[in-house]
Structure formats: C-alpha cells, structure tokens
Design a protein around this motif. Structure first.
Motif, PDB file in Angstrom:
ATOM      1  N   LEU A 134       0.762  -1.052   0.012  1.00  0.00           N
ATOM      2  CA  LEU A 134      -0.062   0.056   0.079  1.00  0.00           C
ATOM      3  C   LEU A 134       0.998   1.225   0.048  1.00  0.00           C
ATOM      4  O   LEU A 134       1.929   1.309   0.549  1.00  0.00           O
ATOM      5  N   PRO A 135       0.643   2.334  -0.757  1.00  0.00           N
ATOM      6  CA  PRO A 135      -0.799   2.780  -1.509  1.00  0.00           C
ATOM      7  C   PRO A 135      -1.172   1.938  -2.690  1.00  0.00           C
ATOM      8  O   PRO A 135      -2.193   2.112  -3.196  1.00  0.00           O
ATOM      9  N   GLN A 136      -0.035   1.019  -3.215  1.00  0.00           N
ATOM     10  CA  GLN A 136      -0.502   0.456  -4.358  1.00  0.00           C
ATOM     11  C   GLN A 136      -1.510  -0.648  -3.720  1.00  0.00           C
ATOM     12  O   GLN A 136      -0.652  -1.865  -3.215  1.00  0.00           O
ATOM     13  N   ALA A 137      -2.781  -0.776  -3.886  1.00  0.00           N
ATOM     14  CA  ALA A 137      -3.456  -1.542  -3.615  1.00  0.00           C
ATOM     15  C   ALA A 137      -3.655  -3.046  -4.302  1.00  0.00           C
ATOM     16  O   ALA A 137      -3.776  -2.926  -5.726  1.00  0.00           O
ATOM     17  N   ILE A 138      -3.156  -3.928  -3.777  1.00  0.00           N
ATOM     18  CA  ILE A 138      -3.167  -5.369  -4.384  1.00  0.00           C
ATOM     19  C   ILE A 138      -4.217  -6.218  -3.623  1.00  0.00           C
ATOM     20  O   ILE A 138      -3.781  -6.623  -2.179  1.00  0.00           O
ATOM     21  N   LEU A 139      -5.176  -6.628  -4.002  1.00  0.00           N
ATOM     22  CA  LEU A 139      -6.279  -7.294  -3.367  1.00  0.00           C
ATOM     23  C   LEU A 139      -6.172  -8.721  -3.666  1.00  0.00           C
ATOM     24  O   LEU A 139      -5.566  -9.237  -4.903  1.00  0.00           O
ATOM     25  N   LEU A 140      -5.914  -9.516  -2.424  1.00  0.00           N
ATOM     26  CA  LEU A 140      -5.545 -11.030  -2.734  1.00  0.00           C
ATOM     27  C   LEU A 140      -6.829 -11.714  -2.759  1.00  0.00           C
ATOM     28  O   LEU A 140      -7.706 -11.629  -1.740  1.00  0.00           O
ATOM     29  N   TRP A 141      -6.980 -12.529  -3.670  1.00  0.00           N
ATOM     30  CA  TRP A 141      -8.350 -13.503  -4.007  1.00  0.00           C
ATOM     31  C   TRP A 141      -7.797 -14.970  -4.010  1.00  0.00           C
ATOM     32  O   TRP A 141      -6.904 -15.359  -4.559  1.00  0.00           O
ATOM     33  N   THR A 142      -8.448 -15.762  -2.933  1.00  0.00           N
ATOM     34  CA  THR A 142      -8.157 -17.149  -2.579  1.00  0.00           C
ATOM     35  C   THR A 142      -9.185 -17.840  -3.505  1.00  0.00           C
ATOM     36  O   THR A 142     -10.165 -17.466  -3.985  1.00  0.00           O
ATOM     37  N   GLY A 143      -8.786 -19.225  -3.726  1.00  0.00           N
ATOM     38  CA  GLY A 143      -9.529 -20.112  -4.324  1.00  0.00           C
ATOM     39  C   GLY A 143     -11.075 -20.290  -3.698  1.00  0.00           C
ATOM     40  O   GLY A 143     -12.108 -20.439  -4.401  1.00  0.00           O
ATOM     41  N   GLU A 144     -11.272 -20.046  -2.229  1.00  0.00           N
ATOM     42  CA  GLU A 144     -12.476 -20.096  -1.594  1.00  0.00           C
ATOM     43  C   GLU A 144     -13.198 -19.035  -2.014  1.00  0.00           C
ATOM     44  O   GLU A 144     -14.364 -18.978  -2.299  1.00  0.00           O
ATOM     45  N   ARG A 160     -16.031  -4.799  -4.693  1.00  0.00           N
ATOM     46  CA  ARG A 160     -16.149  -3.600  -3.827  1.00  0.00           C
ATOM     47  C   ARG A 160     -16.156  -3.835  -2.689  1.00  0.00           C
ATOM     48  O   ARG A 160     -15.436  -3.012  -1.837  1.00  0.00           O
ATOM     49  N   VAL A 161     -16.551  -4.779  -2.126  1.00  0.00           N
ATOM     50  CA  VAL A 161     -16.414  -5.355  -0.575  1.00  0.00           C
ATOM     51  C   VAL A 161     -14.872  -5.271  -0.390  1.00  0.00           C
ATOM     52  O   VAL A 161     -14.678  -4.851   0.716  1.00  0.00           O
ATOM     53  N   LYS A 162     -14.053  -6.221  -1.109  1.00  0.00           N
ATOM     54  CA  LYS A 162     -13.011  -6.365  -0.877  1.00  0.00           C
ATOM     55  C   LYS A 162     -11.874  -4.869  -0.867  1.00  0.00           C
ATOM     56  O   LYS A 162     -11.291  -4.709   0.052  1.00  0.00           O
ATOM     57  N   TYR A 163     -12.597  -4.221  -1.826  1.00  0.00           N
ATOM     58  CA  TYR A 163     -11.807  -3.103  -2.045  1.00  0.00           C
ATOM     59  C   TYR A 163     -12.232  -1.950  -0.591  1.00  0.00           C
ATOM     60  O   TYR A 163     -11.020  -1.218  -0.031  1.00  0.00           O
ATOM     61  N   ARG A 164     -13.313  -2.065  -0.384  1.00  0.00           N
ATOM     62  CA  ARG A 164     -13.991  -1.223   0.684  1.00  0.00           C
ATOM     63  C   ARG A 164     -12.985  -1.649   2.019  1.00  0.00           C
ATOM     64  O   ARG A 164     -12.551  -0.956   3.146  1.00  0.00           O
ATOM     65  N   ALA A 165     -12.865  -2.945   2.296  1.00  0.00           N
ATOM     66  CA  ALA A 165     -12.094  -3.564   3.499  1.00  0.00           C
ATOM     67  C   ALA A 165     -10.739  -3.083   3.425  1.00  0.00           C
ATOM     68  O   ALA A 165     -10.316  -2.767   4.326  1.00  0.00           O
ATOM     69  N   ASP A 168     -10.985   1.080   4.497  1.00  0.00           N
ATOM     70  CA  ASP A 168     -11.405   0.979   5.829  1.00  0.00           C
ATOM     71  C   ASP A 168     -10.362   0.350   6.794  1.00  0.00           C
ATOM     72  O   ASP A 168     -10.211   1.003   7.757  1.00  0.00           O
ATOM     73  N   PHE A 169      -9.962  -0.727   6.477  1.00  0.00           N
ATOM     74  CA  PHE A 169      -9.037  -1.250   7.381  1.00  0.00           C
ATOM     75  C   PHE A 169      -7.528  -1.647   7.118  1.00  0.00           C
ATOM     76  O   PHE A 169      -6.923  -2.243   7.897  1.00  0.00           O
ATOM     77  N   GLY A 170      -7.310  -1.225   5.818  1.00  0.00           N
ATOM     78  CA  GLY A 170      -5.897  -1.681   5.194  1.00  0.00           C
ATOM     79  C   GLY A 170      -5.767  -2.847   5.225  1.00  0.00           C
ATOM     80  O   GLY A 170      -4.561  -3.375   5.346  1.00  0.00           O
ATOM     81  N   SER A 171      -6.580  -3.697   4.829  1.00  0.00           N
ATOM     82  CA  SER A 171      -6.675  -5.242   4.692  1.00  0.00           C
ATOM     83  C   SER A 171      -7.010  -5.745   3.108  1.00  0.00           C
ATOM     84  O   SER A 171      -7.738  -5.959   2.762  1.00  0.00           O
ATOM     85  N   PRO A 172      -5.703  -5.911   2.402  1.00  0.00           N
ATOM     86  CA  PRO A 172      -5.883  -6.176   1.071  1.00  0.00           C
ATOM     87  C   PRO A 172      -6.022  -7.686   1.171  1.00  0.00           C
ATOM     88  O   PRO A 172      -6.244  -8.252   0.091  1.00  0.00           O
ATOM     89  N   ASP A 173      -6.101  -8.327   2.316  1.00  0.00           N
ATOM     90  CA  ASP A 173      -6.363  -9.726   2.150  1.00  0.00           C
ATOM     91  C   ASP A 173      -7.649 -10.369   2.774  1.00  0.00           C
ATOM     92  O   ASP A 173      -7.854 -11.309   3.052  1.00  0.00           O
ATOM     93  N   TYR A 174      -8.591  -9.423   2.907  1.00  0.00           N
ATOM     94  CA  TYR A 174      -9.749  -9.571   3.442  1.00  0.00           C
ATOM     95  C   TYR A 174     -10.602 -10.792   2.546  1.00  0.00           C
ATOM     96  O   TYR A 174     -10.749 -10.608   1.548  1.00  0.00           O
ATOM     97  N   ASN A 175     -11.240 -11.775   3.421  1.00  0.00           N
ATOM     98  CA  ASN A 175     -11.636 -12.837   2.638  1.00  0.00           C
ATOM     99  C   ASN A 175     -13.215 -12.781   2.793  1.00  0.00           C
ATOM    100  O   ASN A 175     -13.975 -12.722   3.695  1.00  0.00           O
TER     101      ASN A 175
END
Length: 182
Positions: A134-144, A160-165, A168-175
């Motif tokens: 961050l600030p280069q946002a890389i959102l991590l997506w799992t197989g789940e 949008r939910v993952k980006y919002r997380a 809001d929380f600095g969580s690029p790995d929000y599941n």
C-alpha cells in the motif's frame, strides 16, 4: 498450444454453469485443451465479463519497442480500474507474484488496483508484502473466494467489498467468502 484468441473464444462460450464445471476441472488438474494456468486465468476474466465489467483479455505491454510486461488481463468495474494476475499453483503463493504486480502498478495511475487470484491461497510473507505494498493496493483473492463468486455471488460486488475492506481497514487480504469483518 492454443492462441490467446482461441482461449478467449473457448471461454466466451461458457456461462456461469460452464465456469463452475471448469473450476471443478481446474481444482482436479484436468483441463485438456488448456495450457498450464491458462484455464484459471481466462475463467477469472470471464466471470468479470459475465458480471458486465469491461474486460481486456491477456496482452503484452511494450516500452520503446520492447515487450516489458505480459498482463493476464484488466477489468473496469464500478469505477475501479484493475490489473489482474492469476496463478494456478498447487501450493500457496509466495511473494514473487505480488512483487511483480506491485512493479506493474508503479507504472500505472495511482488509483489502479491490483487483483491477484490464487487457486489456493498465500503464504504469510506474501500476505505481509501485500500489506506493505500500500498505497499500491493489491487485493488478494483465494480459491475459496473464487468458488464463492462462482456459486452465484456477483464478482463485481465482491470486488467492491474487498476494496472497501482495504480502504477502511488496510486489509488487502480480506476474505469476502467468510463474511467476517476485518
């Protein structure tokens, strides 16, 4: 080895049910007619396309006449412009794909988001690197999460939910499949 145009034509024949069948085959390692990793790469882009996102299929990027990058695809959804990287590996992803995507994002406008899809998941150092990217946002997506969206969840809404997380929380790995608040 199918050409990119042949891969695109093949995946565009699949609807949601077809993508779920392909996902099952990917998890079983049984994707005849596809080069290693390509079925997963195209499945992700097709999921976005079916959800009405603007999709650019895999493409090379040239700089001063030389190819400097191979992009797995890009999507524009809900005002978010994203570079997509997809990895179909047997184990959890280490830091190399995140470092590569971070470098690609450094050459793009500040608002560009990186989406890194892993059939499995990510190692702890990879998740840490995503936090430090961050600030280069890389959102991590799992197989789940891939399975979650293929079961009928809107991939653009999940984005949008993952980006919002992340905002809001600095969580690029929000599941997003878990539904837990970060």
């Amino acid at each position: 080895m199918p050409t990119p145009a042949e891969c695109e034509a093949t995946i565009k024949k699949l609807d949601g049910k077809g993508l779920r069948s392909l996902w099952k085959a990917i998890k079983e390692g049984d994707t005849p007619g596809w080069d290693v990793g390509k079925a997963f790469e195209y499945l992700i882009l097709r999921a976005f396309e079916l959800d009405k996102a603007q999709v650019r299929w895999p493409y090379p990027v040239k700089l001063f006449g030389e190819e400097v990058e191979q992009i797995d695809g890009s999507v524009c959804a809900g005002g978010l412009y994203c570079l997509v990287e997809s990895k179909d590996e047997a184990g959890d992803l280490a830091i190399a794909p995140i470092a590569k995507l971070r470098n690609q994002l450094l050459r793009r406008p500040a608002g560009t988001v990186g989406l890194l899809f892993s059939r499995r998941g990510f190692t702890a150092p990879a998740i840490q690197l995503a936090h430090f990217a961050l600030p280069q946002a890389i959102l991590l997506w799992t197989g789940e999460e891939v399975e979650h969206v293929l079961r009928g969840k809107n991939i653009c809404a999940v984005l949008r939910v993952k980006y919002r997380a992340c905002v809001d929380f600095g969580s690029p790995d929000y599941n997003a499949a878990s539904g837990d608040v970060p």
